[in-house]
Design a protein around this motif. Structure first.
Motif, PDB file in Angstrom:
ATOM      1  N   SER A 152       0.846  -1.195   0.000  1.00  0.00           N
ATOM      2  CA  SER A 152       0.000   0.000   0.000  1.00  0.00           C
ATOM      3  C   SER A 152       0.879   1.241   0.000  1.00  0.00           C
ATOM      4  CB  SER A 152      -0.923   0.012   1.213  1.00  0.00           C
ATOM      5  OG  SER A 152      -0.164   0.117   2.391  1.00  0.00           O
ATOM      6  N   GLU A 153       0.357   2.316  -0.576  1.00  0.00           N
ATOM      7  CA  GLU A 153       1.157   3.535  -0.706  1.00  0.00           C
ATOM      8  C   GLU A 153       1.621   4.062   0.636  1.00  0.00           C
ATOM      9  OE1 GLU A 153      -0.297   6.574  -3.247  1.00  0.00           O
ATOM     10  OE2 GLU A 153      -0.686   5.188  -4.882  1.00  0.00           O
ATOM     11  N   ASP A 154       0.871   3.810   1.718  1.00  0.00           N
ATOM     12  CA  ASP A 154       1.296   4.304   3.017  1.00  0.00           C
ATOM     13  C   ASP A 154       2.507   3.537   3.551  1.00  0.00           C
ATOM     14  OD1 ASP A 154      -0.503   2.124   3.263  1.00  0.00           O
ATOM     15  OD2 ASP A 154      -0.837   2.604   5.369  1.00  0.00           O
TER      16      ASP A 154
ATOM     17  N   LEU B 211       5.061   2.667   1.473  1.00  0.00           N
ATOM     18  CA  LEU B 211       6.200   3.116   0.677  1.00  0.00           C
ATOM     19  C   LEU B 211       6.779   4.376   1.313  1.00  0.00           C
ATOM     20  CD1 LEU B 211       4.828   2.813  -2.963  1.00  0.00           C
ATOM     21  CD2 LEU B 211       6.453   1.296  -1.853  1.00  0.00           C
TER      22      LEU B 211
ATOM     23  N   ASN C 162       8.593   8.039   1.105  1.00  0.00           N
ATOM     24  CA  ASN C 162       8.406   9.151   0.161  1.00  0.00           C
ATOM     25  C   ASN C 162       9.342   9.007  -1.038  1.00  0.00           C
ATOM     26  OD1 ASN C 162       6.413  10.368   1.685  1.00  0.00           O
ATOM     27  ND2 ASN C 162       7.849  11.704   2.766  1.00  0.00           N
TER      28      ASN C 162
ATOM     29  N   GLN D  75      10.607   6.220  -2.296  1.00  0.00           N
ATOM     30  CA  GLN D  75      10.137   5.130  -3.149  1.00  0.00           C
ATOM     31  C   GLN D  75       8.943   5.576  -3.984  1.00  0.00           C
ATOM     32  OE1 GLN D  75       9.482   2.289  -0.014  1.00  0.00           O
ATOM     33  NE2 GLN D  75      11.390   1.208  -0.421  1.00  0.00           N
ATOM     34  N   GLN D  76       8.008   6.298  -3.378  1.00  0.00           N
ATOM     35  CA  GLN D  76       6.839   6.774  -4.111  1.00  0.00           C
ATOM     36  C   GLN D  76       7.248   7.746  -5.211  1.00  0.00           C
ATOM     37  OE1 GLN D  76       3.621   5.518  -3.782  1.00  0.00           O
ATOM     38  NE2 GLN D  76       3.518   6.572  -5.739  1.00  0.00           N
ATOM     39  N   ARG D  77       8.201   8.625  -4.924  1.00  0.00           N
ATOM     40  CA  ARG D  77       8.690   9.562  -5.950  1.00  0.00           C
ATOM     41  C   ARG D  77       9.337   8.805  -7.110  1.00  0.00           C
ATOM     42  NH1 ARG D  77      10.335  12.592  -1.464  1.00  0.00           N
ATOM     43  NH2 ARG D  77      12.489  11.937  -1.762  1.00  0.00           N
TER      44      ARG D  77
ATOM     45  N   LEU E  19       8.616   5.715  -8.124  1.00  0.00           N
ATOM     46  CA  LEU E  19       7.530   5.122  -8.911  1.00  0.00           C
ATOM     47  C   LEU E  19       6.815   6.179  -9.745  1.00  0.00           C
ATOM     48  CD1 LEU E  19       5.919   2.556  -6.434  1.00  0.00           C
ATOM     49  CD2 LEU E  19       7.404   2.084  -8.389  1.00  0.00           C
ATOM     50  N   ASP E  20       6.604   7.354  -9.177  1.00  0.00           N
ATOM     51  CA  ASP E  20       5.957   8.437  -9.925  1.00  0.00           C
ATOM     52  C   ASP E  20       6.796   8.843 -11.136  1.00  0.00           C
ATOM     53  OD1 ASP E  20       3.854   8.419  -8.117  1.00  0.00           O
ATOM     54  OD2 ASP E  20       4.584  10.172  -6.989  1.00  0.00           O
TER      55      ASP E  20
ATOM     56  N   GLU F 249       6.020  -2.133  -7.591  1.00  0.00           N
ATOM     57  CA  GLU F 249       6.452  -2.000  -6.203  1.00  0.00           C
ATOM     58  C   GLU F 249       7.354  -3.141  -5.763  1.00  0.00           C
ATOM     59  OE1 GLU F 249       2.825  -1.682  -4.083  1.00  0.00           O
ATOM     60  OE2 GLU F 249       2.427   0.343  -4.783  1.00  0.00           O
TER      61      GLU F 249
END
Length: 85
Positions: free
Chosen positions: A5-7, A9, A11, A13-15, A17-18, A43
């Motif tokens: 879930s995104e929570d 990941l 910050n 890691q999320q950047r 993926l973005d 992910e």
């Protein structure tokens, strides 16, 4: 593959993926372990063992492959393993 879930990941890691999604939106192929996987499976590049009990650390390394014109054609993420001694 279980979705992270995104929570869960970070910050960073999320950047990452973005940024991959942005590259894909501009026509760049994203290849993970030799396959073009659906975005929901990207992910998995963050679900690897660090300093496992056998001393092996797994990680993904990215290679940016360019075409003749110098533009990025694909980003390849391949799994590597190293034994820390």
């Amino acid at each position: 593959m279980k979705k992270v879930s995104e929570d869960r990941l970070t910050n960073e890691q999320q950047r990452f993926l973005d940024r991959l999604k942005n590259y894909k939106a501009h026509g760049v192929r994203i290849i993970i372990d030799g396959l073009e996987l659906p975005e929901i499976e990207w992910e998995k590049i963050f679900m690897l063992a660090e300093n496992g009990p056998d001393g092996i650390t797994q990680f993904y390394m990215s290679d940016y492959v360019t075409g003749d014109n110098g533009d990025i054609d694909e980003i390849r993420l391949d799994k590597f393993q190293i034994r820390l001694v």
